[in-house]
Scaffold this motif. Sequence first.
Motif, short mmCIF file in Angstrom:
data_model
loop_
_atom_site.label_atom_id
_atom_site.label_comp_id
_atom_site.label_asym_id
_atom_site.label_seq_id
_atom_site.Cartn_x
_atom_site.Cartn_y
_atom_site.Cartn_z
N GLU A 288 46.67 37.54 54.21
CA GLU A 288 45.92 36.70 53.28
C GLU A 288 45.17 37.63 52.16
N VAL A 289 44.71 38.79 52.60
CA VAL A 289 44.25 39.76 51.79
C VAL A 289 45.52 40.15 50.83
N GLU A 290 46.50 40.37 51.37
CA GLU A 290 47.50 41.00 50.39
C GLU A 290 47.87 39.92 49.43
N ALA A 291 48.10 38.62 49.73
CA ALA A 291 48.36 37.63 48.82
C ALA A 291 47.04 37.37 47.73
N SER A 292 45.96 37.35 48.43
CA SER A 292 44.83 37.32 47.46
C SER A 292 44.89 38.46 46.31
N GLY B 105 46.19 40.33 40.58
CA GLY B 105 46.67 41.35 39.58
C GLY B 105 46.58 42.92 40.06
N PHE B 106 46.20 43.08 41.20
CA PHE B 106 45.77 44.54 41.56
C PHE B 106 46.98 45.02 42.20
N VAL B 107 46.89 46.43 42.19
CA VAL B 107 48.08 47.20 42.92
C VAL B 107 47.43 47.77 44.22
N LYS B 108 48.30 48.14 45.18
CA LYS B 108 47.75 49.28 46.15
C LYS B 108 47.70 50.33 45.71
N ARG B 109 46.89 51.45 46.39
CA ARG B 109 46.70 52.66 45.99
C ARG B 109 47.94 53.47 46.07
N ASP B 110 48.85 53.10 46.82
CA ASP B 110 50.21 54.01 47.28
C ASP B 110 50.95 53.56 46.27
#
Length: 115
Positions: A51-55, A60-65
């Motif tokens: 759910e967090v990944e989908a939100s 429009g955010f990207v993961k740090r890695d």
Amino acid sequence: MAKSSNDLFSTLRTYISKVTEGEKSPAEVAAALNGWARESADALKSKIHEEVEASVAKMGFVKRDEFDRLAAQVAAMKSEASTKKASAKKTAPKKPVAKKSAAKKSAPKKKAVKK
């Protein structure tokens, strides 16, 4: 949530009846409940992660890695470009120097001699 709480109570009733009937020891029931709790926690963590990944993706955010990987690629491209630019300057053919045209000097005029 009501369904999972009903499932929990149903499971607890089943285990309690098995302990009272002597089919299972309290240690076996405790181990089974502990295993069930771990599995439930893992399933819940997985669902929360999804759910967090989908939100986050919707915002429009990207993961740090992902950001770090892209930043490294950009740095590598800049480094490659500056290396190519430096080597191009060293090996660039020299531009021919334009020769200055020599101004034609006219021969000095002879003065007419008066006779």
